[in-house]
Scaffold this motif. Sequence first.
Motif, PDB file in Angstrom:
ATOM      1  N   ALA A   1       0.812  -1.210   0.000  1.00  0.00           N
ATOM      2  CA  ALA A   1       0.000   0.000   0.000  1.00  0.00           C
ATOM      3  C   ALA A   1       0.847   1.262   0.000  1.00  0.00           C
ATOM      4  N   SER A   2       2.113   1.155   0.353  1.00  0.00           N
ATOM      5  CA  SER A   2       3.020   2.297   0.299  1.00  0.00           C
ATOM      6  C   SER A   2       4.411   1.767  -0.032  1.00  0.00           C
ATOM      7  N   SER A   3       5.344   2.682  -0.272  1.00  0.00           N
ATOM      8  CA  SER A   3       6.695   2.239  -0.617  1.00  0.00           C
ATOM      9  C   SER A   3       7.428   1.679   0.590  1.00  0.00           C
ATOM     10  N   ASN A   4       6.819   1.753   1.760  1.00  0.00           N
ATOM     11  CA  ASN A   4       7.335   1.061   2.936  1.00  0.00           C
ATOM     12  C   ASN A   4       6.959  -0.406   2.789  1.00  0.00           C
ATOM     13  N   ALA A   5       7.879  -1.167   2.223  1.00  0.00           N
ATOM     14  CA  ALA A   5       7.588  -2.554   1.859  1.00  0.00           C
ATOM     15  C   ALA A   5       7.614  -3.466   3.078  1.00  0.00           C
ATOM     16  N   SER A   6       6.609  -3.304   3.906  1.00  0.00           N
ATOM     17  CA  SER A   6       6.474  -4.149   5.083  1.00  0.00           C
ATOM     18  C   SER A   6       5.414  -5.210   4.823  1.00  0.00           C
ATOM     19  N   ILE A   7       5.577  -6.331   5.465  1.00  0.00           N
ATOM     20  CA  ILE A   7       4.575  -7.389   5.321  1.00  0.00           C
ATOM     21  C   ILE A   7       3.236  -6.936   5.902  1.00  0.00           C
ATOM     22  N   ASP A   8       3.281  -5.902   6.739  1.00  0.00           N
ATOM     23  CA  ASP A   8       2.060  -5.398   7.364  1.00  0.00           C
ATOM     24  C   ASP A   8       1.221  -4.538   6.433  1.00  0.00           C
ATOM     25  N   ASN A   9       1.792  -4.097   5.316  1.00  0.00           N
ATOM     26  CA  ASN A   9       0.988  -3.237   4.431  1.00  0.00           C
ATOM     27  C   ASN A   9       0.843  -3.833   3.028  1.00  0.00           C
ATOM     28  N   LEU A  10       0.802  -5.137   2.950  1.00  0.00           N
ATOM     29  CA  LEU A  10       0.549  -5.778   1.666  1.00  0.00           C
ATOM     30  C   LEU A  10      -0.868  -5.435   1.192  1.00  0.00           C
ATOM     31  N   ASN A  11      -0.998  -5.172  -0.098  1.00  0.00           N
ATOM     32  CA  ASN A  11      -2.343  -5.000  -0.648  1.00  0.00           C
ATOM     33  C   ASN A  11      -2.906  -6.381  -1.006  1.00  0.00           C
ATOM     34  N   SER A  12      -4.085  -6.418  -1.596  1.00  0.00           N
ATOM     35  CA  SER A  12      -4.728  -7.708  -1.870  1.00  0.00           C
ATOM     36  C   SER A  12      -3.913  -8.558  -2.843  1.00  0.00           C
ATOM     37  N   TYR A  13      -3.249  -7.924  -3.794  1.00  0.00           N
ATOM     38  CA  TYR A  13      -2.412  -8.682  -4.746  1.00  0.00           C
ATOM     39  C   TYR A  13      -1.164  -9.217  -4.031  1.00  0.00           C
ATOM     40  N   GLY A  14      -0.544  -8.390  -3.202  1.00  0.00           N
ATOM     41  CA  GLY A  14       0.631  -8.835  -2.450  1.00  0.00           C
ATOM     42  C   GLY A  14       0.291  -9.972  -1.500  1.00  0.00           C
ATOM     43  N   THR A  15      -0.863  -9.881  -0.872  1.00  0.00           N
ATOM     44  CA  THR A  15      -1.302 -10.950   0.020  1.00  0.00           C
ATOM     45  C   THR A  15      -1.520 -12.242  -0.751  1.00  0.00           C
ATOM     46  N   LEU A  16      -2.111 -12.133  -1.929  1.00  0.00           N
ATOM     47  CA  LEU A  16      -2.325 -13.319  -2.765  1.00  0.00           C
ATOM     48  C   LEU A  16      -0.989 -13.952  -3.150  1.00  0.00           C
ATOM     49  N   LEU A  17      -0.032 -13.123  -3.557  1.00  0.00           N
ATOM     50  CA  LEU A  17       1.281 -13.661  -3.920  1.00  0.00           C
ATOM     51  C   LEU A  17       1.947 -14.327  -2.725  1.00  0.00           C
ATOM     52  N   LEU A  18       1.850 -13.700  -1.583  1.00  0.00           N
ATOM     53  CA  LEU A  18       2.445 -14.289  -0.384  1.00  0.00           C
ATOM     54  C   LEU A  18       1.791 -15.629  -0.081  1.00  0.00           C
ATOM     55  N   ASP A  19       0.472 -15.677  -0.166  1.00  0.00           N
ATOM     56  CA  ASP A  19      -0.249 -16.920   0.119  1.00  0.00           C
ATOM     57  C   ASP A  19       0.080 -18.020  -0.891  1.00  0.00           C
ATOM     58  N   ASN A  20       0.444 -17.625  -2.116  1.00  0.00           N
ATOM     59  CA  ASN A  20       0.761 -18.599  -3.168  1.00  0.00           C
ATOM     60  C   ASN A  20       2.261 -18.810  -3.330  1.00  0.00           C
ATOM     61  N   ASN A  21       3.028 -18.422  -2.308  1.00  0.00           N
ATOM     62  CA  ASN A  21       4.483 -18.591  -2.346  1.00  0.00           C
ATOM     63  C   ASN A  21       5.086 -17.933  -3.592  1.00  0.00           C
TER      64      ASN A  21
ATOM     65  N   THR B   1      -2.361  -5.442 -19.851  1.00  0.00           N
ATOM     66  CA  THR B   1      -3.241  -4.752 -20.797  1.00  0.00           C
ATOM     67  C   THR B   1      -3.652  -3.370 -20.301  1.00  0.00           C
ATOM     68  N   ASP B   2      -4.106  -3.306 -19.056  1.00  0.00           N
ATOM     69  CA  ASP B   2      -4.708  -2.075 -18.563  1.00  0.00           C
ATOM     70  C   ASP B   2      -3.717  -1.071 -17.997  1.00  0.00           C
ATOM     71  N   CYS B   3      -2.579  -1.548 -17.575  1.00  0.00           N
ATOM     72  CA  CYS B   3      -1.593  -0.681 -16.917  1.00  0.00           C
ATOM     73  C   CYS B   3      -2.165  -0.103 -15.626  1.00  0.00           C
ATOM     74  N   THR B   4      -2.793  -0.945 -14.842  1.00  0.00           N
ATOM     75  CA  THR B   4      -3.318  -0.545 -13.540  1.00  0.00           C
ATOM     76  C   THR B   4      -2.788  -1.502 -12.473  1.00  0.00           C
ATOM     77  N   LEU B   5      -2.827  -1.070 -11.252  1.00  0.00           N
ATOM     78  CA  LEU B   5      -2.293  -1.863 -10.154  1.00  0.00           C
ATOM     79  C   LEU B   5      -3.275  -2.980  -9.794  1.00  0.00           C
ATOM     80  N   PRO B   6      -2.837  -4.218  -9.795  1.00  0.00           N
ATOM     81  CA  PRO B   6      -3.749  -5.333  -9.552  1.00  0.00           C
ATOM     82  C   PRO B   6      -4.252  -5.445  -8.113  1.00  0.00           C
TER      83      PRO B   6
END
Length: 125
Positions: free
Chosen positions: A56-76, A100-105
């Motif tokens: 959610a911010s450039s502070n790349a903490s595991i505490d601020n994963l967005n829904s896509y980051g959480t999905l990636l983490l859950d899927n190793n 295609t869309d150039c938007t954040l997943p």
Amino acid sequence: MTRKNLLVASLSLCLLTYAAGTAHATPSVKNSWKTRYAAACATLRTAADQCLICHASSNASIDNLNSYGTLLLDNNHNFAAAEPVDSDGDGRTNVQEILTDCTLPGDNMSPTDGSTWGAIKSLFR
Ligand SMILES: [Ca+2]
């Protein structure tokens, strides 16, 4: 140095080593993402450099994963498994948003990029 102090020092060193190892994992994921999605638009590649694809911010903490980051983490960090999913619930799959869309997943309010799906989405915010 007493045994107790030696034990505390050893545990501290282990924690520091673990934390350093964890910190190195993020650039590895970022670089893997950029390699897999080499055709992604410049906006998303810049966002990847700033960790904003998964956080959610450039502070790349595991505490601020967005829904896509959480999905990636859950899927190793299995990018292929995350591609057909619509992480942010905006009706577009992650791979559609990335290639295609150039938007954040992981952000259904993600930035726009010219005449793309992102620009259309911005009209309805
Ligand atoms: Ca989506």
